[in-house]
Structures are given as C-alpha cells and as structure tokens.
Design a protein around this motif. Structure first.
Motif, short mmCIF file in Angstrom:
data_model
loop_
_atom_site.label_atom_id
_atom_site.label_comp_id
_atom_site.label_asym_id
_atom_site.label_seq_id
_atom_site.Cartn_x
_atom_site.Cartn_y
_atom_site.Cartn_z
N CYS A 201 0.83 -1.22 0.00
CA CYS A 201 0.00 0.00 0.00
C CYS A 201 0.86 1.26 0.00
O CYS A 201 1.99 1.26 0.44
CB CYS A 201 -0.93 0.00 1.21
SG CYS A 201 -0.09 0.07 2.79
N ASN A 202 0.24 2.31 -0.48
CA ASN A 202 0.89 3.61 -0.42
C ASN A 202 1.08 4.04 1.03
O ASN A 202 0.35 3.60 1.92
CB ASN A 202 0.03 4.68 -1.11
CG ASN A 202 -0.04 4.51 -2.61
OD1 ASN A 202 -0.40 3.45 -3.10
ND2 ASN A 202 0.30 5.55 -3.34
N SER B 17 -4.65 13.36 -0.93
CA SER B 17 -5.67 12.69 -1.75
C SER B 17 -6.84 13.65 -1.95
O SER B 17 -7.18 14.44 -1.07
CB SER B 17 -6.17 11.42 -1.05
OG SER B 17 -5.10 10.53 -0.83
N THR C 286 -8.22 7.59 -3.55
CA THR C 286 -7.74 6.35 -2.93
C THR C 286 -8.84 5.65 -2.15
O THR C 286 -9.77 6.30 -1.68
CB THR C 286 -6.53 6.66 -2.01
OG1 THR C 286 -5.96 5.42 -1.58
CG2 THR C 286 -6.92 7.47 -0.79
N TRP D 161 -9.22 2.87 1.09
CA TRP D 161 -8.62 2.09 2.16
C TRP D 161 -9.64 1.00 2.51
O TRP D 161 -10.75 1.30 2.93
CB TRP D 161 -8.33 3.01 3.34
CG TRP D 161 -7.73 2.35 4.56
CD1 TRP D 161 -7.48 1.02 4.75
CD2 TRP D 161 -7.31 3.01 5.75
NE1 TRP D 161 -6.92 0.82 5.99
CE2 TRP D 161 -6.81 2.01 6.63
CE3 TRP D 161 -7.30 4.35 6.17
CZ2 TRP D 161 -6.31 2.33 7.90
CZ3 TRP D 161 -6.80 4.65 7.43
CH2 TRP D 161 -6.31 3.66 8.28
N VAL E 191 -10.38 0.54 -8.37
CA VAL E 191 -9.32 1.55 -8.23
C VAL E 191 -8.43 1.54 -9.48
O VAL E 191 -8.03 2.59 -9.98
CB VAL E 191 -8.48 1.30 -6.94
CG1 VAL E 191 -7.38 2.35 -6.81
CG2 VAL E 191 -9.37 1.35 -5.70
N ASN F 125 -5.99 4.96 -10.49
CA ASN F 125 -5.35 5.44 -9.27
C ASN F 125 -4.32 4.47 -8.67
O ASN F 125 -3.83 4.71 -7.58
CB ASN F 125 -6.42 5.76 -8.22
CG ASN F 125 -7.06 7.12 -8.48
OD1 ASN F 125 -6.39 8.14 -8.42
ND2 ASN F 125 -8.34 7.11 -8.84
N GLY G 73 -2.74 7.91 -4.13
CA GLY G 73 -3.81 7.06 -4.65
C GLY G 73 -3.71 5.67 -4.03
O GLY G 73 -3.29 5.53 -2.89
N GLY G 74 -4.09 4.67 -4.80
CA GLY G 74 -3.87 3.29 -4.38
C GLY G 74 -5.08 2.61 -3.78
O GLY G 74 -5.99 3.25 -3.26
N ARG H 97 -5.59 0.52 -0.90
CA ARG H 97 -4.80 0.29 0.33
C ARG H 97 -5.38 -0.84 1.16
O ARG H 97 -6.57 -0.83 1.48
CB ARG H 97 -4.79 1.57 1.18
CG ARG H 97 -4.14 2.74 0.52
CD ARG H 97 -4.57 4.06 1.17
NE ARG H 97 -4.09 5.18 0.37
CZ ARG H 97 -2.96 5.82 0.59
NH1 ARG H 97 -2.20 5.48 1.61
NH2 ARG H 97 -2.59 6.82 -0.19
#
Lengths: 758, 185
Positions: free
Chosen positions: A211-212, A220, A346, A348, A370, A375, A381-382, A384
C-alpha cells in the motif's frame, strides 16, 4: 509512641539532615549488627549530601508491538529504574508525539498487579485453579523431558504443536517459531485469522500486498474508507484524512455499521453486509460507461481488462446493484463519478470486509475499481490494504536448523505465515501444518502422531479462536499445555504450565508496521519484573535443558541477550531502505523508509507482470479468474452477528487494565431499535444471544448505528468474564487465504444468531 | 547476643516466621515457616502453597495483593509513589535491596523483613539508632495499609482457607501488638 514524625521526615526530606543521620548510622556500628534478610546492610553507604529533589529522567526508545496499523514509536521516561510515563515519539511524523489511550496506559500495564510474575504449574488438573510456583529450571526441564519422551516414543516431534500469532510483532519474537524449528520437525497452527483472504486477493491482482504511505492521504482528493474505522483503530491516520478533508477532499465511509470514522466523514453510506464487491463492480461499470476510466493506464499496465469489461457489461445490472447493496442508484452513480473525476483518489479497505465467505472476491472487486479509475501507482492514490515491504529483516531468531536426524512430515510444503516465511527449500521432511482457524478441531483430529504438547505464545487462544467448548475438550486431552503470556487469561486457565513473559519495555527488539513506513528500535528500559523472561530467553533456557538431557537435541542458542539478538536482525538491505548506516542510529529516534510509490513503475509481481483483472492463478485456486460478484453466505439464523474490534482493546490485550475497565467494563450486544422493539428488549436488558454454536448472556444497547437485522458484539477478552464472542462463531472459511498464508481465513462476520430477553 | 526476654523473643520469632511465609520461594520454605507459627492446622505442603498462591501470588487474580501501593495508591498498580517512598526509607535505614526494580520494595515480605531487622536491632542488640525510623515505618506506613490488606483477605468467602485465615490473623495480632507496644526498655 516515642518517636518524632517531624524528625524522621526531616531526615527523609532534608539533604543535610540525612547526611548527618547516615554518617551517624555508619559510625554507630548499626550496619554490622543487622541480621540480614532480603534486605542487606549497605556496606557502601553514601554519606554525601544526597540529592533529594527530582532526579533526572533517563529516556529510552520503544515501540508498541501490538497488532495495530499504527505501531507507535514511543519515548519512555524512566527514573531510578522505574517507568514514569511514555509519550509518542516526536521524530515520527506518523506517531507525531501521541499514543492512543491503550498506548498511554503502558505504565499501568507494565506495573499491573495482575501481571504473571513467576513460572507456575497447575497441579490439580487443567482448569482446577490449583497453582504451584516452580523455578524456571524445573519448568523447562519438565517441558524438555516431555519433548524428548515424545520424540523417543513417536520417532518424531510432530506431537509438539505451536500456536503463536500477533500478541507481539517484534522481529525477535519470531524466535518462538525458531525455538520450535530448533528441536526438530513439529506441528504448527498455520495461517492467519486476520487478513488472509485480502492478502490473496491483492496478490492475485498485483502480485503483492503493497500500500501507499498513509501519510500521502493528506494530498488525496477523494478518500473512501471502505469497511475500515481508523477513528477507532488507527487514530494516527486520521490526521491525514482530516487534512485532506480540510483541503477540500471528499471523505466517504462505506460500512454496514455507523462507525466513529463515519461520524467524521463527508458522507456515510450504509451498505448491506457482504455486498461491497457488487457495489465496486457497479461503480466500475458506471465510470467505464461514462468514459472516465483510465484507458491509457489500463492498456499499458493490465491484463484481462477486456474480459473484465465484458463481464461487467453482461452480468452487472445497476438496478440489481442498488437493490442488493441497499444503496440508491443515484448515490452509487454520484459516488463512482466523483471518485473517478478526483485525482488522486484512494480507497482504504478494512480487514473486516474480507472476513466473509466472499471476502477475497470483494477485495478483488475493489482493487479492480481503483485500477479502472487510474489510481494505482499514483502518489496519494492506491487500493490500500496493508504492506510488508519494510519487513526485510534477517529473521535470525526465526532461522534455526533442525537437529541432526530429525524426522518430520513427508510430502507437503512448508509452513507459511504472512510476516516471515521459513525456508521453502525442498526437504525430505517438513513440519506439519494445521489450520489455525480450526485450532480446536485440527489439534484434536491430528493423528500419527497425535498432538500431545501445545505451546501457546503471543496468542490468547480462548479469546481469538473458535468453538470454545471444543477447545476445552482439546486442551484437556493434551498431555502438556504451556502458555507463555503477560497476564492470566482464559487460555492460561487451561494450561499446565504458565510462563511469565516480558513486556517490550523489559527487552530489546525492533518493530515496523504493516501500514506506515517507520522503523523503531525497542530498547530495554527497565529490568524485567519478578521472574519474567522474553520469548527468546525462554527458548534459550529450553535449549539448555534439552541439551543437558540429550546433547544436540536443540540447536537454539543456550544463552541469549535480547540486544544481541536484535542487532542480528539488521542487514544492508534494511539500512539501504531506511537510509541509515547502522542500527545505532535508531537510538536517536525512529526512521522512515525512503519514499516509494507502489507500482508507479508499472511493474507488478503477477505472472504477467501486469495488474491482472484476469488471473489464471485465481482460476486455478478459486475457480474464478475475474473479479466478480459472489453472493455472501446465506443466513442460517434470524440476525447477522458482526464482531469488530473495539477501541478499548487490541484483541484481548489492554481491556483488563483500569482505564479500559473504567470506560468499558462489560460486553454489550448492540441492537437496532426496530429489532429491539420486535423482541421487546429495552436498553440495559440482559439478553441471550444464541445460535447453533452457543449462547452468550449480555446486556443490550439499543442504537441505530447498527442496521436492522444485525447484532454487533465486540471481540475482546473481558477480565473476570467468560464472555467470548467466538463462542457463537463457527469456523466456516472465507474464500481465500490458502494461496499466500497457508490456510483460508474465517468468515467471522457471516455468523448468524437469534436473541431474546432473559 | 544479649539475652532476650521470652516475650520479646517470641515477638521477633513470630515476625520472622510471617516474613518467611511471605518471602517463601517454594512450598518447602512456606511450610517450614507456617509450621513454625504453631498453627495446629494440618495441611500438606502442596495444599498450603496452592491456597497461599490463590490468596497472595496468582497466577489468577489474587484475593489480596501483598503490595502496599495497591492499597495506598491504586488498586491495580504496583511500583508507584508508595513503593518509592518505601525505597527511600530503606535507603535511609542503611539497607540495600538486591531485587530493586524487580520485586517492589513495598511487598509485604520485604517490609516485614525491614521491620524485623529494625526490631532485632533494638531487642537483641539494644541499638536504638533506627528506632525512630522503625516507629515511623510502623505507624506511618505499615499500619496504614496492612489493615486494608487484612480486611480484603479475611472477607474472602469462596475458597476460604483456614490456613490463610490463620496467617492473616497472626499478621493482625502482630500489627495490633506492635502498634500498641511502646519502645521496650
């Protein structure tokens, strides 16, 4: 009484008076006349003017080793060998000087009157409550004798089982697994009850779980907290979310429960449990139809987008998505389109979402959304979920060789664990793996040889594992159960031997997080209290006794120093990643890994090297190549039961402390007002929550934070209370987990119950 | 050694045996000290230790924790303000403590050891240099928390143990005797 209180207090509190008094004491011959006992006459009596005022603090670097996203960097203040207080380390921009209430209670935890103090043996049988103190030597000799007897009788040590999980994530604590490796081939409770389905999902999609940096979230433009409640369980992440929101980002919480994080969000969307994957698929369809997908990124970096799109076109009907998820279509469209338009955006994903029979499929669907939005591989982004990219230690304590001539299991692959893997080299023998998520049944059913000894470390089996009644039967059938812990809990109650374990303040270690990117040295700040020992010291003592009884029977070092063990864990790769030359630099404070954006270079560790919408591996292992809609487990009783983490504990840790007991003294069942009315239950009523597995008696709290049809009970251990929510949970597996962690997870949140007023 | 009056010899002995009970490291030491108190209670070494652990040691939650700080500062925590006050007192009395920062100084066994040694100085050696400190320790510390410890221990009804009640009653008698006895001449 013939004494002067004032005179004594003057001696105690006035430096000159005390010097004069001590001089007289030294000259009077008193000291040579004391009979001696635990206290001895001080032959080096200091008769200089003592410093009566405030002594200086010594400070130490520590880390919170609990199973928590935040893995706080701690600074500990010690005076005259006694911890006074701790604070979050200022050097870490993540911890930023603050700990949560659990962390701030560490002084009370270390000095809790309820800590285990001595090795003890239960002499009246398991559960009798008849405990006898034994010396460490006696305890370890007893265990060593049992192990050697089993080896002689069985020709192998597969009758010895280890269950260890997340009670302490310090790197040297893998020495517990090392201890078991060092005696031969053994039985291990393998897999993870925590996050395995999601790990598999991310690995199928991206070849890794990576993850970022959470600190990027401040930049973000759109954040979805999907089934995650950081306001309760990752409080340090909230400052980045607040900062993003302050700068104009939209923060949306999607969750079946109205959580603390939901209360802080721009928008809360209550979704029907287990339908999150379908929502993500619907959202992907919406942005593709609106031509807001990132075709350029998809062309360059993905495999199977075409098949995925064809699946969405054919199978995903937006009206159905709305109906099944319980979310109005307009709201879904608005959510999907605004997410796609915001860059970077992003998501999570929480771990609770994948604790379903379709959990892995839901994480795959969100990853895909995503990716479609462009992203992945972007700053701030990401998709997660977590990462283990900073865990590249040597695992020196873990890596122990088997004694010569060890005999083990044949034909199966070696143990897996998500954090540290043992050597995967092909060997004639391996350890025997049992599914940690079916502990009671697997231990009981293991044959040839049957399990006779169980070692429990960094884990409270009776709080975290399933089917308590079966567990009791299993424990009673075992010849010897050893529980190494810091507190007496329900698992210790069913042990033959309890071993008192050091807290992180009484040993050296090093810690990193599965969420943020900081590394923290954990220094020994105080002497170990009473007779507590660290896990690796216990391993060394076992080795000493094994070798005394049979030379060469254990390869673990027979004497260890936790500082030296910690230093052995570092390597040039870790130094390079964190930009330091030596571990000693960590004495100045935690350090952060060099910044890296996962997948920014477009390189994925999947077989194709790309983001895989279409995964051959997924097809092979789970029968479905694409992220697709899989229905959640069908109800087998009237209400869904969900059992999330509470903010007052970390699984079964902390809740037994004064502050937490004060705020949250007993368990409750949280029930929607409509359901309560139908069952004629009022706030505070004692109710029975029951299903085919068991029955719990708890007080009801009535709240519309919980949607109708759901009963919420927190998972944790309450001191002096046999409450364990897992008594109601069967051990039905989640869909994924076996790929990367050795065993599937548990579909905890697919438990169904009924309730009635008592 | 000076000749002790029989009552003073008994006073010291009882104190020593109680001290040894609370400082026992194993069932043998515990039984030896317990039997020395002439309880007339017949109990095996193992039963005695099991009951003692249930009351005062653990590993389960004890009936009455034998730490002053639990009664004077915070019911859940040791090694707090009171512990450090007692540490300071010991240092002023001329003691060193090899278990410093390992077993809190305000553990009952350690405190009874300090009190025994100070009383021994006065009664057996006729040295009164530390007499004020002994009285201060007794009246300003021991007498403040031991009654609360006794109250908790004696209030126990589930798993009540005659042997433990005997130990607690002996401690109670000792405390009453010491707090009502003036310095002997």
């Amino acid at each position: 009484m013939s004494y002067s209180k004032e005179k004594v207090e003057s001696i105690l509190n006035n430096g000159i008076s005390r010097r004069s008094f001590l001089k007289g004491l030294a000259a009077s011959g008193v000291l040579t006349s004391l009979p001696g006992g635990i206290l001895q006459a001080n032959e080096d009596l200091n008769t200089k003017i003592p410093y009566i005022g405030q002594k200086n603090y010594q400070t130490f670097r520590n880390a919170c080793p609990r199973n928590c996203y935040d893995t706080c960097s701690i600074k500990t203040y010690v005076k005259d060998g006694v911890m006074q207080f701790i604070e979050g380390a200022q050097e870490s921009t993540y911890t930023r000087g603050g700990c949560c209430v659990k962390g701030n209670s560490y002084v009370k935890r270390v000095y809790s009157a309820r800590r285990l103090k001595y090795p003890m043996m239960q002499v009246g049988g398991k559960g009798s409550g008849n405990w006898k103190r034994v010396s460490w030597d006696y305890a370890m000799e007893t265990i060593a004798k049992k192990l050697l007897e089993m080896k002689k009788e069985d020709g192998t040590l597969l009758g010895a089982a280890l269950t260890k999980y997340s009670g302490n994530f310090g790197i040297t604590h893998y020495g517990v697994e090392g201890m078991f490796s060092s005696i031969g081939y053994t039985t291990r409770l393998a897999g993870t009850p925590c996050w395995p389905a999601g790990i598999d999902a991310q690995n199928l999609d991206m070849g890794d779980m990576w993850c970022n940096d959470p600190e990027e979230m401040k930049d973000s433009k759109f954040i979805i907290l999907w089934g995650v409640n950081p306001a309760s369980n990752s409080v340090h992440s909230m400052k980045y979310i607040y900062e993003a929101k302050k700068k104009g980002a939209k923060v949306v919480v999607i969750d079946p429960i109205f959580t603390e994080a939901a209360s802080k969000a721009s928008q809360y969307i209550q979704i029907k449990t287990g339908t999150d994957g379908l929502l993500a698929l619907g959202m992907a369809k919406i942005i593709i139809d609106a031509n807001l997908h990132d075709q350029k990124w998809l062309d360059a970096n993905s495999k199977g987008y075409k098949e995925y799109k064809a699946y969405l076109d054919k199978e995903i009907k937006l009206d159905n998505v709305s109906k099944i998820t319980g979310i109005p279509l307009a709201m879904i469209k608005e959510l999907a389109l605004s997410f796609a338009k915001a860059k970077p955006a992003t998501i999570w994903m929480g771990y609770g979402m994948q604790r379903h029979t379709n959990g892995g499929s839901m994480i795959r669907a969100i990853d895909a959304f995503v990716a479609v939005s462009g992203n992945i591989g972007k700053y701030a982004g990401g998709a997660r979920y977590g990462h283990l990219s900073t865990w590249g230690f040597n695992y020196a304590a873990l890596s122990q060789t088997k004694p010569e001539g060890s005999v083990g299991y044949t034909g199966l692959s070696s143990i897996k664990g998500e954090f540290a893997k043992e050597s995967g080299e092909k060997a004639a023998y391996t350890d025997r793996s049992l599914n940690i998520n079916k502990t009671a049944r697997e231990l009981l059913n293991a044959k040839e040889p049957k399990v006779r000894l169980l070692w429990v470390a960094c884990k409270n089996v009776f709080s975290q594992d399933f089917d308590r009644n079966q567990l009791i039967r299993t424990f009673q059938q075992l010849d010897l159960v050893v529980v190494a812990d810091q507190f007496f809990n329900e698992t210790a109650k069913w042990a033959d031997i309890v071993l008192p374990v050091a807290t992180q303040f009484e040993e050296y270690d090093v810690n990193v997080s599965y969420w943020h990117y900081w590394m923290t040295l954990n220094e020994q700040a105080i002497k170990p209290l009473f007779e507590v020992k660290s896990d690796v010291e216990i391993a060394a003592l076992l080795s000493k006794h094994m070798n005394k009884l049979e030379s060469g029977s254990c390869t673990f070092p027979q004497s260890v120093d936790t500082k030296a063990m910690t230093i052995k864990e570092f390597n040039p790769g870790i130094y390079e990643q964190f930009g330091i030359k030596s571990w000693e630099e960590l004495k100045n404070g935690p350090v952060k890994a060099k910044a890296v954006i996962p997948y920014a270079d477009g390189k994925f560790k999947t077989p194709s090297g790309k983001f895989e919408f279409y995964s051959d591996k997924a097809l092979e292992l789970f029968g479905n190549a694409l992220p697709s809609y899989v229905e959640v487990r069908k109800p087998y009783d009237k209400f869904r039961m969900t059992s999330p983490h509470s903010r007052w504990s970390l699984h079964s840790q902390f809740q037994n402390l004064e502050w937490m007991e004060d705020m949250h003294p007993e368990p409750y069942a949280y029930i929607n007002p409509d359901d309560a009315e139908a069952k004629m239950v009022q706030e505070g009523d004692t109710i029975a929550v029951f299903n085919k597995q068991g029955l719990l008696r708890v007080k009801a709290k009535i709240t519309d934070n919980v949607q109708s049809g759901t009963v919420l009970l927190y998972e944790q251990w309450y001191n002096n209370n046999i409450y364990n929510v897992n008594e109601l949970v069967d051990d039905t597996s989640s869909d994924m987990g076996a790929f990367k962690t050795g065993a599937p997870g548990v579909a905890l949140h697919d438990t169904f119950v009924n309730f009635r007023k008592l | 050694m000076q000749t002790l009056q029989p009552q003073n010899s008994q006073r010291l002995d009882e104190l020593k045996y109680l001290r040894d009970i609370f400082n026992a490291q194993n069932s043998k030491e515990l039984k030896r000290a317990f039997d020395a108190l002439d309880s007339l209670i017949s109990i095996s070494e193992e039963d005695l230790e099991v009951q003692f652990n249930r009351y005062f040691v653990g590993p389960m939650e004890t009936v009455a924790d034998p730490f002053a700080s639990v009664y004077l500062d915070n019911p859940d925590v040791f090694m707090s303000k009171t512990t450090l006050h007692v540490r300071d007192l010991y240092e002023t009395m001329g003691f060193t403590y090899s278990l410093k920062n390992v077993v809190p100084e305000d553990h009952l066994g350690v405190e009874l050891d300090a009190y025994y040694q100070l009383l021994f100085l006065e009664e057996a050696k006729e040295i009164t240099y530390l007499s004020d400190l002994r009285h201060y320790f007794l009246h300003e510390h021991l007498a403040l928390w031991i009654p609360r410890f006794l109250e908790r221990g004696l209030a126990q009804s589930e798993h009540a143990s005659a042997a433990m009640i005997f130990i607690l009653m002996q401690l109670k008698s000792l405390l009453i005797r010491e707090t009502t006895t003036t310095r002997s001449s």
